[in-house]
Motif scaffolding. Structure first.
Motif, PDB file in Angstrom:
ATOM      1  N   ARG A 125      -8.434   0.380   2.134  1.00 19.71           N
ATOM      2  CA  ARG A 125      -8.754  -0.693   3.024  1.00 19.71           C
ATOM      3  C   ARG A 125     -10.177  -1.259   2.788  1.00 19.71           C
ATOM      4  O   ARG A 125     -10.358  -2.853   2.948  1.00 19.71           O
ATOM      5  CB  ARG A 125      -8.278  -0.274   4.295  1.00 19.71           C
ATOM      6  CG  ARG A 125      -6.921  -0.026   4.559  1.00 19.71           C
ATOM      7  CD  ARG A 125      -6.495   0.485   5.754  1.00 19.71           C
ATOM      8  NE  ARG A 125      -6.790  -0.755   6.701  1.00 19.71           N
ATOM      9  CZ  ARG A 125      -6.829  -0.913   8.195  1.00 19.71           C
ATOM     10  NH1 ARG A 125      -6.190   0.343   8.760  1.00 19.71           N
ATOM     11  NH2 ARG A 125      -6.795  -1.831   8.900  1.00 19.71           N
ATOM     12  N   GLN A 159     -10.252  -4.174  -0.216  1.00 22.23           N
ATOM     13  CA  GLN A 159     -10.602  -5.095   0.904  1.00 22.23           C
ATOM     14  C   GLN A 159     -10.080  -6.688   0.803  1.00 22.23           C
ATOM     15  O   GLN A 159      -9.671  -7.335   1.732  1.00 22.23           O
ATOM     16  CB  GLN A 159     -12.162  -5.005   1.235  1.00 22.23           C
ATOM     17  CG  GLN A 159     -12.924  -5.627   0.252  1.00 22.23           C
ATOM     18  CD  GLN A 159     -14.455  -5.762   0.341  1.00 22.23           C
ATOM     19  OE1 GLN A 159     -14.781  -5.830   1.578  1.00 22.23           O
ATOM     20  NE2 GLN A 159     -15.232  -5.668  -0.754  1.00 22.23           N
ATOM     21  N   TRP A 160     -10.111  -6.983  -0.344  1.00 18.69           N
ATOM     22  CA  TRP A 160      -9.269  -8.216  -0.741  1.00 18.69           C
ATOM     23  C   TRP A 160      -8.099  -8.380  -0.901  1.00 18.69           C
ATOM     24  O   TRP A 160      -7.262  -9.386  -0.314  1.00 18.69           O
ATOM     25  CB  TRP A 160     -10.244  -8.880  -2.053  1.00 18.69           C
ATOM     26  CG  TRP A 160     -11.678  -8.773  -2.260  1.00 18.69           C
ATOM     27  CD1 TRP A 160     -12.406  -8.121  -2.714  1.00 18.69           C
ATOM     28  CD2 TRP A 160     -12.514  -9.699  -1.574  1.00 18.69           C
ATOM     29  NE1 TRP A 160     -13.682  -8.304  -2.502  1.00 18.69           N
ATOM     30  CE2 TRP A 160     -13.766  -9.347  -1.732  1.00 18.69           C
ATOM     31  CE3 TRP A 160     -12.241 -10.889  -0.517  1.00 18.69           C
ATOM     32  CZ2 TRP A 160     -14.956 -10.001  -1.276  1.00 18.69           C
ATOM     33  CZ3 TRP A 160     -13.170 -11.527  -0.130  1.00 18.69           C
ATOM     34  CH2 TRP A 160     -14.293 -11.306  -0.319  1.00 18.69           C
ATOM     35  N   GLU A 216      -6.328  -6.340   0.905  1.00 16.56           N
ATOM     36  CA  GLU A 216      -6.141  -6.306   2.326  1.00 16.56           C
ATOM     37  C   GLU A 216      -5.606  -7.754   3.249  1.00 16.56           C
ATOM     38  O   GLU A 216      -4.784  -7.975   3.861  1.00 16.56           O
ATOM     39  CB  GLU A 216      -6.973  -5.462   3.198  1.00 16.56           C
ATOM     40  CG  GLU A 216      -6.652  -5.369   4.469  1.00 16.56           C
ATOM     41  CD  GLU A 216      -5.624  -4.007   4.656  1.00 16.56           C
ATOM     42  OE1 GLU A 216      -5.060  -4.013   5.959  1.00 16.56           O
ATOM     43  OE2 GLU A 216      -5.427  -3.370   3.880  1.00 16.56           O
ATOM     44  N   VAL A 217      -6.591  -8.700   2.797  1.00 12.59           N
ATOM     45  CA  VAL A 217      -6.502  -9.902   3.054  1.00 12.59           C
ATOM     46  C   VAL A 217      -5.188 -10.599   2.765  1.00 12.59           C
ATOM     47  O   VAL A 217      -4.527 -11.230   3.501  1.00 12.59           O
ATOM     48  CB  VAL A 217      -7.764 -10.802   2.732  1.00 12.59           C
ATOM     49  CG1 VAL A 217      -7.585 -12.223   2.895  1.00 12.59           C
ATOM     50  CG2 VAL A 217      -8.876 -10.249   3.218  1.00 12.59           C
ATOM     51  N   LEU A 218      -4.590 -10.081   1.619  1.00 14.34           N
ATOM     52  CA  LEU A 218      -3.379 -10.825   1.038  1.00 14.34           C
ATOM     53  C   LEU A 218      -2.231 -10.143   1.706  1.00 14.34           C
ATOM     54  O   LEU A 218      -0.973 -10.134   1.185  1.00 14.34           O
ATOM     55  CB  LEU A 218      -3.478 -11.012  -0.337  1.00 14.34           C
ATOM     56  CG  LEU A 218      -4.481 -11.735  -1.344  1.00 14.34           C
ATOM     57  CD1 LEU A 218      -4.305 -11.353  -2.725  1.00 14.34           C
ATOM     58  CD2 LEU A 218      -4.384 -12.998  -0.832  1.00 14.34           C
ATOM     59  N   GLY A 219      -2.745  -9.058   2.375  1.00 18.11           N
ATOM     60  CA  GLY A 219      -1.376  -8.299   2.962  1.00 18.11           C
ATOM     61  C   GLY A 219      -0.990  -7.212   2.047  1.00 18.11           C
ATOM     62  O   GLY A 219       0.122  -6.595   2.317  1.00 18.11           O
ATOM     63  N   ILE A 220      -1.654  -6.883   1.005  1.00 18.29           N
ATOM     64  CA  ILE A 220      -1.186  -5.795   0.132  1.00 18.29           C
ATOM     65  C   ILE A 220      -2.088  -4.439   0.629  1.00 18.29           C
ATOM     66  O   ILE A 220      -3.373  -4.594   0.507  1.00 18.29           O
ATOM     67  CB  ILE A 220      -1.693  -6.127  -1.238  1.00 18.29           C
ATOM     68  CG1 ILE A 220      -0.995  -7.425  -1.657  1.00 18.29           C
ATOM     69  CG2 ILE A 220      -1.092  -5.044  -2.204  1.00 18.29           C
ATOM     70  CD1 ILE A 220      -1.106  -8.111  -2.923  1.00 18.29           C
ATOM     71  N   ARG A 221      -1.505  -3.293   0.652  1.00 16.10           N
ATOM     72  CA  ARG A 221      -2.005  -2.195   1.299  1.00 16.10           C
ATOM     73  C   ARG A 221      -1.400  -1.028   0.125  1.00 16.10           C
ATOM     74  O   ARG A 221      -0.292  -0.875  -0.303  1.00 16.10           O
ATOM     75  CB  ARG A 221      -1.691  -1.665   2.482  1.00 16.10           C
ATOM     76  CG  ARG A 221      -2.148  -2.502   3.702  1.00 16.10           C
ATOM     77  CD  ARG A 221      -1.741  -2.088   4.835  1.00 16.10           C
ATOM     78  NE  ARG A 221      -2.589  -2.657   6.018  1.00 16.10           N
ATOM     79  CZ  ARG A 221      -2.284  -2.693   7.308  1.00 16.10           C
ATOM     80  NH1 ARG A 221      -1.578  -1.669   7.796  1.00 16.10           N
ATOM     81  NH2 ARG A 221      -2.817  -3.581   8.313  1.00 16.10           N
ATOM     82  N   SER A 235       0.216   4.970  -0.050  1.00 24.01           N
ATOM     83  CA  SER A 235       1.670   4.657  -0.296  1.00 24.01           C
ATOM     84  C   SER A 235       2.061   5.342  -1.582  1.00 24.01           C
ATOM     85  O   SER A 235       1.350   5.855  -2.340  1.00 24.01           O
ATOM     86  CB  SER A 235       1.652   3.133  -0.375  1.00 24.01           C
ATOM     87  OG  SER A 235       0.907   2.851  -1.596  1.00 24.01           O
TER      88      SER A 235
END
Length: 294
Positions: free
Chosen positions: A144, A150-151, A153-158, A162
């Motif tokens: 994250r 971190q970038w 995460e901004v797009l909603g990709i984690r 997982s």
């Protein structure tokens, strides 16, 4: 194309009489004398020690298995979920190894540019790194707060913690096996067939598809199997980067580690399952390659 190239190369490099006579007597000689002829007898002593060193722990583990409850131990819900996850993620990571490792092996074997040796060293680095170090590196890349994470995460990709993280961790530790196997085969094969194909007017992509890949296909298969087996047994990088969530990131090696603390019999049974799966895959592939070489 490959057959035509081999025919043209044979015509340019050898005489018909020599090429038609020499291989067959050599094959007959090898059949008569056996594959072990010509070796100093003392070599069989350390070879036997090596075989015992590898096989004895496996035999000891098999003797330790509670065969009466084996079925129940390996068919629990957590065990089945871990095995299924391991097979899926190992297969996915093997596909990634082939898609990205094959071009890398071609560049390392056929390329000629400054920094090539340094590039090769970094590509093979996961072979000598402790897996947990690879997991930390991946975490600080895709986590994250990581370099790329971190970038994302901004797009909603984690990615971290997982199933995708499991695949990436397995790919990170497994891809050098494919690159190393394929690069060695490419260097051994040389470039004479590609050169003849080029003189016949074939484009570089056609040469790659019709000549180079078929020529080193056994090495590609072997490297893929090694990558799959390595991914199947990955532990440290997966635990560090993906964690241990049942049905999501808990692969079979992680399940074995957890069971070792609570139920030693289940851990031994699952370990045997992992060994059997790996052995079956490797033996089946090697047998197929041997049959294709005859």
């Amino acid at each position: 194309m490959a057959g035509r190239v081999r025919q043209e190369t044979a015509t340019l490099t050898t005489s018909p009489s020599r090429s038609s006579r020499s291989p067959e007597p050599a094959r007959r000689s090898r059949r008569r004398s056996g594959s072990l002829s010509g070796l100093p007898r003392w070599l069989f002593v350390p070879a036997a020690v090596t075989a015992v060193f590898i096989l004895l722990p496996l035999v000891a583990m098999a003797l330790r298995v509670d065969w009466g409850n084996f079925g129940a131990l390996v068919t629990s819900e957590s065990s089945r979920a871990a095995l299924a996850l391991s097979l899926r993620t190992a297969l996915a990571s093997t596909v990634l190894c082939v898609l990205f490792g094959t071009p890398m092996a071609l560049v390392l074997a056929r390329g000629s540019f400054r920094g090539l040796a340094v590039l090769r060293s970094f590509v093979l680095l996961p072979l000598v790194l402790p897996p947990v170090v690879g997991g930390i590196a991946l975490l600080y890349t895709f986590g994250r707060r990581g370099l790329l994470g971190q970038w994302l995460e901004v797009l909603g990709i984690r990615i971290a913690f997982s199933t995708t993280a499991v695949v990436l961790a397995q790919t990170f530790v497994a891809i050098p096996f494919l690159v190393l196997s394929l690069e060695g085969a490419l260097r051994t094969a040389g470039q004479r067939y590609e050169a003849v194909a080029a003189t016949l007017g074939a484009r570089p992509t056609t040469v790659l598809r019709r000549v180079t890949i078929p020529l080193v296909l056994p090495a590609l298969i072997s490297g893929s199997v090694l990558s799959f087996a390595r991914a199947l047994g990955e532990f440290g990088a997966t635990l560090t980067f993906a964690g241990s969530l049942q049905g999501v990131t808990r692969t079979l090696p992680l399940e074995i580690y957890l069971q070792r603390e609570d139920d030693a019999d289940a851990a031994v049974a699952l370990s045997l399952v992992l060994v059997v799966v790996a052995v079956v895959i490797v033996v089946a592939t090697r047998t197929r390659q041997a049959e294709g070489a005859l």
